[in-house]
Design an enzyme around this catalytic site. Structure first.
Site, PDB file in Angstrom:
ATOM      1  N   LYS A 172    -113.235 -44.995  57.065  1.00 31.10           N
ATOM      2  CA  LYS A 172    -113.338 -45.275  55.622  1.00 31.10           C
ATOM      3  C   LYS A 172    -112.286 -44.489  54.873  1.00 31.10           C
ATOM      4  CE  LYS A 172    -117.009 -43.995  52.970  1.00 31.10           C
ATOM      5  NZ  LYS A 172    -118.484 -44.030  52.801  1.00 31.10           N
ATOM      6  N   LYS A 174    -110.709 -43.513  50.849  1.00 27.71           N
ATOM      7  CA  LYS A 174    -111.021 -43.487  49.427  1.00 27.71           C
ATOM      8  C   LYS A 174    -109.977 -44.278  48.654  1.00 27.71           C
ATOM      9  CE  LYS A 174    -114.597 -40.823  49.921  1.00 27.71           C
ATOM     10  NZ  LYS A 174    -115.971 -41.196  49.500  1.00 27.71           N
ATOM     11  N   ASP A 203    -113.831 -46.929  49.425  1.00 28.37           N
ATOM     12  CA  ASP A 203    -114.851 -46.300  48.569  1.00 28.37           C
ATOM     13  C   ASP A 203    -114.178 -45.807  47.294  1.00 28.37           C
ATOM     14  OD1 ASP A 203    -116.916 -44.892  47.440  1.00 28.37           O
ATOM     15  OD2 ASP A 203    -117.249 -43.547  49.143  1.00 28.37           O
ATOM     16  N   ASN A 205    -116.026 -44.498  44.701  1.00 28.99           N
ATOM     17  CA  ASN A 205    -116.888 -43.472  44.115  1.00 28.99           C
ATOM     18  C   ASN A 205    -117.209 -43.702  42.636  1.00 28.99           C
ATOM     19  OD1 ASN A 205    -115.462 -41.957  46.582  1.00 28.99           O
ATOM     20  ND2 ASN A 205    -117.474 -41.072  46.201  1.00 28.99           N
ATOM     21  N   GLU A 229    -116.995 -49.901  48.409  1.00 26.15           N
ATOM     22  CA  GLU A 229    -118.153 -49.035  48.126  1.00 26.15           C
ATOM     23  C   GLU A 229    -118.088 -48.448  46.726  1.00 26.15           C
ATOM     24  OE1 GLU A 229    -119.081 -46.407  51.369  1.00 26.15           O
ATOM     25  OE2 GLU A 229    -119.680 -44.778  50.025  1.00 26.15           O
ATOM     26  N   GLU A 255    -125.624 -44.409  47.497  1.00 21.15           N
ATOM     27  CA  GLU A 255    -125.658 -42.959  47.689  1.00 21.15           C
ATOM     28  C   GLU A 255    -126.087 -42.209  46.433  1.00 21.15           C
ATOM     29  OE1 GLU A 255    -121.248 -42.719  48.460  1.00 21.15           O
ATOM     30  OE2 GLU A 255    -121.487 -40.883  47.317  1.00 21.15           O
ATOM     31  N   ASP A 278    -129.711 -42.760  51.055  1.00 21.93           N
ATOM     32  CA  ASP A 278    -129.460 -41.402  51.556  1.00 21.93           C
ATOM     33  C   ASP A 278    -130.784 -40.644  51.552  1.00 21.93           C
ATOM     34  OD1 ASP A 278    -128.754 -38.709  51.956  1.00 21.93           O
ATOM     35  OD2 ASP A 278    -126.763 -39.056  51.104  1.00 21.93           O
ATOM     36  N   HIS A 305    -125.673 -43.373  53.652  1.00 20.34           N
ATOM     37  CA  HIS A 305    -124.747 -42.322  53.210  1.00 20.34           C
ATOM     38  C   HIS A 305    -125.315 -40.990  53.701  1.00 20.34           C
ATOM     39  CE1 HIS A 305    -123.549 -39.201  50.209  1.00 20.34           C
ATOM     40  NE2 HIS A 305    -122.373 -39.753  50.400  1.00 20.34           N
ATOM     41  N   GLU A 327    -122.474 -43.329  58.974  1.00 22.40           N
ATOM     42  CA  GLU A 327    -121.337 -42.499  58.581  1.00 22.40           C
ATOM     43  C   GLU A 327    -121.338 -41.176  59.361  1.00 22.40           C
ATOM     44  OE1 GLU A 327    -121.541 -41.343  54.427  1.00 22.40           O
ATOM     45  OE2 GLU A 327    -119.347 -41.257  54.310  1.00 22.40           O
TER      46      GLU A 327
HETATM   47 MG    MG Z   1    -119.370 -43.072  49.006  1.00 22.72          MG
END
Ligand code: MG
Length: 370
Positions: A172, A174, A203, A205, A229, A255, A278, A305, A327
């Protein structure tokens, strides 16, 4: 077996290369505030939340666990964990100050510690107590090579090493860099480095606006990205549904959702495809299982997550039918007595009794709550 006392614990473990960043956070340590639950036997249960190692906030979590929930647990049998979860979750004075947030993170740490005790009392790893099997394949994907503060050559070298040397088949990275061109350049470089047979996830975020997420999201299919994500604000159901209707790449999130009800709303709205509960953001194993069952009933994969850095989640994945991929982030591995093991890109089922979050004696000796 009776609970006799709760002892607060705060662990702060350094992250890779001294500091990592995504589009919205930069951290130097991963925090694990939690509790040790002692009993009138030799058994002690350990459970932690997962934080950005902000000591004042971590103190709030352990204070809530020990001072607010603790008195409700004394004298109780820790093996009656679902009953205790209901008792704590619905305790009016605590619910009044928050059905999510600090109170929920504290409850999550306690619930994990109770499941740890239940499994230790049974002499089994948690996955076995939950009806799982060590012969079920649980694949690992690695997040720790894809940070946004890694320069391009480091990003490429890390992803290549994970695939070629360490045996991962999924990585993964970012996204959410200040400009779209940077994200696309990094994605293209990683895709070229790992080759066409390796799965790549992205991802953001939660950083992007809906138009920005649509713009980037429409480009992800060019790189055969498995999921996008947390593209936009983490709890905005409507924005994610609109995004899901606008792009080809599936959406992953969860998450930063505290409650099973929030997952229900995302799933029912068609606003998520890969469900990422999570165990430390939800209130522990008990609520995690509710979410995993719900997702599975909608034919959505459960890909947790790892705020627990996968120590508890590996047990849940060996047991839950909806979960085949998990993960992996290694930051707690030197702090845990039985750190998660991965061979050729797959988790190895732990054989030690419990839920997997028992710290090493050295980690416990470092704790300073003064
Ligand atoms: Mg994430």
């Amino acid at each position: 077996m009776k609970i006799t006392r709760l002892v607060p614990i705060i662990l702060h473990a350094p992250v890779t290369r001294g500091g990592i960043a995504d589009s919205t956070h930069s951290i130097s340590h991963w925090g694990a505030p939690g509790v040790a639950i002692h009993t009138d036997t030799d058994l002690v249960g350990y459970g932690f939340s997962g934080t950005h190692a902000h000591l004042p906030a971590d103190r709030l979590i352990v204070d809530c666990a020990v001072d607010s929930y603790g008195p409700l647990l004394l004298g109780e049998d820790p093996r009656e964990v679902r009953y205790l979860w209901e008792k704590l979750h619905k305790h009016p004075p605590i619910q009044w100050v928050g059905r999510s947030g600090i109170t929920h993170l504290a409850l999550g740490a306690i619930d994990i510690a109770l499941w740890d005790l239940k499994a230790k009392a049974a002499g089994e790893p948690l996955w076995k107590l939950l009806g799982g099997s060590a012969s079920k394949p649980v694949e690992a994907y690695n997040t720790d090579g894809g940070w946004l503060n890694w320069p391009l050559d480091t990003l490429v070298a890390d992803c290549r090493r994970m695939v070629e040397v360490e045996g991962y088949r999924a990585v993964k990275i970012k996204v959410g860099a200040p400009d779209l061109a940077t994200d696309l350049r990094r994605l293209a470089a990683v895709r070229e480095a790992v080759g066409p047979g390796i799965r790549v996830m992205t991802d953001a975020n939660g950083k992007l606006t809906l138009p920005e997420a649509i713009r980037l999201g429409r480009r992800l299919a060019e790189f055969d990205v498995v999921w996008f994500e947390e593209p936009t604000t983490f709890d905005d159901v409507l924005a994610h549904r609109r995004l899901a209707e606008s792009i080809e790449t599936p959406i992953a999130l969860g998450e930063q959702l505290y409650l099973a009800h929030q997952f229900r709303d995302f799933i029912h709205a068609g606003a998520v495809h890969f469900v990422q509960p999570d165990v430390v953001r939800l209130a522990g194993v008990t609520e995690w299982w509710q979410v995993a069952d719900l997702a599975h009933s909608y034919s959505l994969p459960v890909v947790p997550h790892v705020g627990d850095m996968c120590q508890v989640h590996q047990h849940l994945c060996f047991a839950h039918a909806g979960c085949r991929l998990l993960e992996y982030i290694p930051w707690l591995r030197d702090w845990m007595l039985h750190p998660a093991q991965i061979q050729d890109g797959f988790f190895v089922a732990p054989d030690s009794p419990g839920a997997g979050m028992e710290p090493t004696p050295k980690a416990l000796a470092k704790i300073n709550l003064a």
